[in-house]
Design an enzyme around this catalytic site. Structure first.
Site, mmCIF file in Angstrom:
data_model
loop_
_atom_site.group_PDB
_atom_site.id
_atom_site.type_symbol
_atom_site.label_atom_id
_atom_site.label_comp_id
_atom_site.label_asym_id
_atom_site.label_seq_id
_atom_site.Cartn_x
_atom_site.Cartn_y
_atom_site.Cartn_z
ATOM 1 N N ASP A 95 0.794 -1.233 0.000
ATOM 2 C CA ASP A 95 0.000 0.000 0.000
ATOM 3 C C ASP A 95 0.829 1.287 0.000
ATOM 4 O OD1 ASP A 95 1.013 -0.376 2.519
ATOM 5 O OD2 ASP A 95 -0.888 -0.225 3.589
ATOM 6 N N HIS A 96 2.100 1.206 0.437
ATOM 7 C CA HIS A 96 2.884 2.435 0.586
ATOM 8 C C HIS A 96 3.637 2.845 -0.684
ATOM 9 C CE1 HIS A 96 2.067 1.936 4.814
ATOM 10 N NE2 HIS A 96 2.760 3.003 5.137
ATOM 11 N N ASP A 160 3.730 -1.138 11.601
ATOM 12 C CA ASP A 160 3.282 0.183 11.184
ATOM 13 C C ASP A 160 2.625 0.807 12.402
ATOM 14 O OD1 ASP A 160 2.506 1.783 8.414
ATOM 15 O OD2 ASP A 160 1.164 2.172 10.086
ATOM 16 N N ARG A 448 -1.147 12.503 10.018
ATOM 17 C CA ARG A 448 0.112 13.213 10.272
ATOM 18 C C ARG A 448 0.260 14.379 9.322
ATOM 19 N NH1 ARG A 448 3.495 7.785 11.264
ATOM 20 N NH2 ARG A 448 2.738 7.580 13.387
ATOM 21 N N SER A 643 6.563 7.209 13.017
ATOM 22 C CA SER A 643 6.511 5.904 12.375
ATOM 23 C C SER A 643 7.195 4.793 13.166
ATOM 24 C CB SER A 643 7.198 6.046 11.020
ATOM 25 O OG SER A 643 7.572 4.806 10.518
ATOM 26 N N ARG A 645 9.046 2.718 11.484
ATOM 27 C CA ARG A 645 10.093 2.282 10.564
ATOM 28 C C ARG A 645 11.429 2.058 11.286
ATOM 29 N NH1 ARG A 645 9.496 8.199 7.807
ATOM 30 N NH2 ARG A 645 7.387 7.411 7.814
HETATM 31 C C1 MIC Z 1 3.615 6.423 8.350
HETATM 32 O O1 MIC Z 1 2.424 6.707 8.434
HETATM 33 O O2 MIC Z 1 4.525 7.194 8.687
HETATM 34 C C2 MIC Z 1 3.999 5.053 7.873
HETATM 35 C C3 MIC Z 1 4.686 5.208 6.583
HETATM 36 O O3 MIC Z 1 2.850 4.259 7.653
HETATM 37 C C4 MIC Z 1 4.895 4.416 8.919
HETATM 38 C C5 MIC Z 1 5.535 3.161 8.534
HETATM 39 C C6 MIC Z 1 6.676 3.345 7.591
HETATM 40 O O4 MIC Z 1 7.494 4.240 7.791
HETATM 41 O O5 MIC Z 1 6.758 2.553 6.668
HETATM 42 C C7 MIC Z 1 4.252 4.209 10.286
HETATM 43 O O6 MIC Z 1 3.389 4.959 10.656
HETATM 44 O O7 MIC Z 1 4.705 3.333 11.053
HETATM 45 FE FE1 SF4 Z 2 -0.388 4.653 5.072
HETATM 46 FE FE2 SF4 Z 2 0.832 5.429 7.327
HETATM 47 FE FE3 SF4 Z 2 -0.666 7.127 5.914
HETATM 48 FE FE4 SF4 Z 2 -1.811 5.177 7.199
HETATM 49 S S1 SF4 Z 2 -0.661 6.859 8.103
HETATM 50 S S2 SF4 Z 2 -2.252 5.820 5.118
HETATM 51 S S3 SF4 Z 2 -0.338 3.516 6.981
HETATM 52 S S4 SF4 Z 2 1.248 6.166 5.285
#
Ligand code: MIC
Ligand code: SF4
Length: 754
Positions: A95-96, A160, A448, A643, A645
């Site tokens: 999805d990313h 995640d 975010r 995140s 990550r």
């Molecule tokens: C995000 O919303 O920042 C992400 C991308 O979903 C991350 C995960 C990632 O960095 O791949 C998260 O929230 O954990």
């Molecule tokens: Fe995707 Fe993270 Fe955004 Fe949710 S917050 S839509 S998991 S990038």
């Protein structure tokens, strides 16, 4: 794709017994969170009461979910664990890695070709190890988990931070780094500090323009981005039961933005309705038999102050729609105050884009309510002032809203329908003109809004609000527009007022989908080959990190003293860098490039102490590494917020950083550092942050005595030869010190010693 009802029945069978026992041991009524925690103890039955915020406890989660951007690293690590299949049900979701540009069909085709290597890798690893694989275009991980796998009373982890979304269906769902997921997939326990508990009592009923999103925007405003750290937020009260299940998901989802370990709600009718609508009546039947165990005890909700560490009360009948931002999700402004706030702060009033989607707000109800606003505007002959884009949460939602005419409504306003994926929420947005870095405003329903997150432009002021408010604001094109009191001009020059949004919680004709995008794993995957090309720039097999040499770290250089907010987006940026998530060497070139250097207030410009010249952070780190000189990173409060990550921990580890010393950490990031064999330290005395100077050399004085509960002493030698000895606290227990000694937690698993 089917959920595992037998597994769920087993969870329920042991739940009653364990919860009754826990109630006796703890000696008082229990919250829902405690019931789920105690019934998922790794060693079976509860034997003693745990101290909140203190005791590390081993748990046995029921499920694991990974998304493509973090799954690559998680599965590259899992391949080292020496297991034939995953030990608990696991899914991977693509999805990313799909960019939003022209619209779903083209964008998805582009992603499938550009990221083919990565998707093929994830698909074949999943096939080999018994993991369910959700193809690109199937939807956003957290919507799919809610639709297919979440269940009341369960516990799951996911790589995640918004895994917490499943709290909307009464789970304890927790975001972790890949290394934690590898433990559970390998059949080991998962460790968590027993959380504190925050109770949120919701009275009244949402009405008018107010949506579930406003509850969490308000909570974020009260608790701030670190107010939930180390805590589970448990919602209850008539306001909670009055709300849809996906609305509860929205609230739990954004619990990540206040640093909460997770959030949850007790089992109720909204969950029954949602489970039934998503073809899971079996779960309703099983859950109904243990319903009393799937919510907090009556006495707890009647006298919450006696049972929670903190209690917040919100009257939904009086709650106003909120618009949070810019640059941080906890800066809340009620819609009636926006005009004055924006003027006082110089926020651009003109809205360029309205975006609806992300795992937070992409349900059927969200789309239906936002469309009801668009429908009115079309009927009144109002031309929208801003551009509009939507990302449906899953193919099931997209298919159903298309069938029900909701997409057609959006399209009447020229809305771009992007892929069922994260898209602009994670910087996967090819926004025309973003490179000009103009000051501008966008509104979105995401969670975010850190600087540069959506489009890479540091001057984009992103505001978070509900989907229906995004629709109204984008149509008006004006951040100070208050749909409750203001009017809009239509094409005849008449003043019209928008009525409050409405929309079905669930589709009247049921959900529908032709191809949900799921691939089941091979029954026996032992012959499946997983290929990683040695010349790939997207994927790289991992080499184990070196074990600790048992000596004090001496002569380390200060790499950067980060100033102010330093989220994982600052440490390991997403957007264009997402394509290197499976290649540690390549992605390390983004290490800390967004962090602000405390000495010159600039990003990605730090002093190389070997040459005296200023250079990019990754280059300076590589120079120290090449010279065999260790380095350390210093930071402010809530370092690593955002995140899950683990790249934000693996990159510094890979580039020779030995320790990260900060005022405070965000939970997942602190664990990620520990797992990767780094020293995650906090100032015993916060004011010592100011003693650290740009040309410092650092010596550890007593690392050789690294033991739980004992602070470490670090000597900072300044350029003039003077010294400061700074005391650093840590939260390592014995087994975590074992990870440090071995070089990483994975090294222990691989050696069969974990
Ligand atoms: C995000 O919303 O920042 C992400 C991308 O979903 C991350 C995960 C990632 O960095 O791949 C998260 O929230 O954990
Ligand atoms: Fe995707 Fe993270 Fe955004 Fe949710 S917050 S839509 S998991 S990038």
């Amino acid at each position: 794709m089917a959920f595992d009802i037998e597994m769920i029945k087993k969870v329920y069978a042991t739940m009653a017994e364990r919860v009754d026992k826990a109630r006796q041991i703890v000696g008082r009524p229990l919250t829902l969170s405690e019931k789920i925690l105690y019934s998922h103890l790794w060693d079976g039955n509860p034997t003693h009461a745990f101290t909140r915020g203190k005791d590390y406890v081993d748990f046995a989660p029921d499920r694991v979910a990974c998304q493509d951007a973090t799954a690559q690293m998680a599965l590259l690590q899992f391949m080292h664990a020496g297991k034939k299949t995953v030990a608990v049900p696991t899914t991977v979701h693509c999805d990313h890695l799909i960019q939003a540009k022209v619209g779903a069909t083209t964008d998805l085709a582009v992603a499938n070709s550009q990221s083919k290597e990565v998707f093929d890798f994830l698909s074949s690893v999943s096939n080999k190890y018994g993991i369910g694989f959700w193809k690109p275009g199937s939807g956003i991980i957290h919507q799919i988990v809610l639709e297919n796998y979440a269940f009341p009373g369960g516990m799951m982890i996911g790589t995640d931070s918004h895994t917490v979304n499943a709290g909307g269906l009464g789970m304890l769902a927790i975001g972790v780094g890949g290394a934690d997921a590898v433990d559970v997939m390998s059949g080991m326990s998962w460790e968590l500090k027993f959380p504190k508990l925050i109770g949120v009592k919701l009275t009244g009923k949402l009405n008018g323009w107010t949506a579930p999103k406003d509850v969490i925007l308000k909570v974020a405003d009260i608790l701030t981005v670190k107010g939930g750290t180390g805590a589970i937020v448990e919602y209850f009260g008539e306001g909670a039961t009055n709300m849809s299940c996906t609305g509860k998901g929205t609230i739990c989802n954004m619990g990540a933005e206040i640093g909460a370990t997770t959030s949850t709600f007790g089992y109720d009718d909204s969950m029954r309705r949602y489970l039934a609508a998503t073809n899971r009546q079996d779960i309703v039947d099983a859950a109904d038999k243990v319903a009393g165990y799937l919510t907090g005890d009556t006495e707890v909700y009647a006298n919450p102050n006696n049972y929670f560490d903190q209690v917040i009360e919100i009257n939904l009948s009086e709650l106003e729609p909120h618009i949070n931002g810019p640059f941080t999700p906890d800066r809340g402004t009620p819609v009636s105050k926006m005009k004055a706030e924006a003027a006082a702060n110089g926020w651009p009033l003109k809205i360029e884009w309205g975006l609806i989607g992300s795992c937070t707000n992409s349900s059927y109800e969200d789309m239906a309510r936002a469309a009801s606003i668009v429908e009115q505007a079309v009927a009144h002959g109002i031309t929208p002032k801003a551009e509009f884009g939507i990302n449906p949460g899953s193919e099931q939602i997209r298919y159903t809203i298309e069938r029900d005419g909701i997409i057609a409504t959006f399209e009447k306003m020229g809305t771009k329908v992007f892929t069922n994926a994260c898209g602009p929420c994670i910087g996967q947005w090819d926004r025309a003109g973003a490179e000009k870095q103009e000051k501008n405003t966008i509104v979105h329903s995401f969670n975010r809004n850190f600087s540069k997150r959506a489009d890479g432009n540091p001057n984009t002021h992103a505001f978070v609000t509900s989907p229906e408010m995004v629709a109204a604001l984008a149509i008006s094109g004006d951040l100070s527009f208050n749909p409750i009191t203001d009017t809009l001009l239509n094409d005849k020059g008449e003043e019209v007022r928008l009525n409050p949004p409405h929309g079905d919680e669930l589709p009247k004709r049921g959900f529908d989908v032709e191809d949900a995008g799921f691939q089941a794993p091979a029954a026996d995957g032992s012959n499946v080959q997983v290929a990683v090309s040695p010349t790939s720039d997207r994927l790289q097999l991992l080499a184990p990190f070196d074990a600790w040499d048992g000596k004090n770290i001496c002569g380390a250089k200060l790499l950067i003293k980060a100033f102010g907010k330093c989220t994982t987006d600052h440490i390991s940026m997403a957007g264009p860098w997402l394509r290197f998530r499976g290649h540690l060497d390549n992605i390390s070139n983004n290490m800390l490039i967004g962090a602000v250097n405390a000495y010159n207030q600039e990003a990605n410009k730090v002093k190389n102490q070997l040459t005296g010249l200023y250079d990019a952070v990754p280059s300076v780190a590589r120079a120290y590494k090449a010279a065999g000189i260790p380095s350390i990173v210093v930071g402010d409060h809530n370092y690593g917020e955002g995140s899950s990550r683990e790249h934000a921990a693996m990159e510094p580890r890979f580039l020779g950083v030995k320790a990260v010393l900060v005022k405070s950490f965000a939970r997942i990031h602190e664990t990620n550092l520990k797992k990767q064999g780094m020293l995650a330290l906090t100032f015993a005395n916060e004011a010592d942050y100011d003693k650290i100077q740009e040309n410092d050399t650092i010596n550890f004085l007593d690392l050789t005595e690294f033991t739980p509960g004992k602070p470490l002493s670090l000597e900072f030698v300044h350029a003039d030869g003077s010294k400061d000895v700074i005391l650093a606290n840590h939260t390592y227990n014995d087994s975590q010190i074992g990870w440090y000694v071995a070089g990483s937690a994975l090294n222990l698993i691989a050696a069969g010693k974990a």
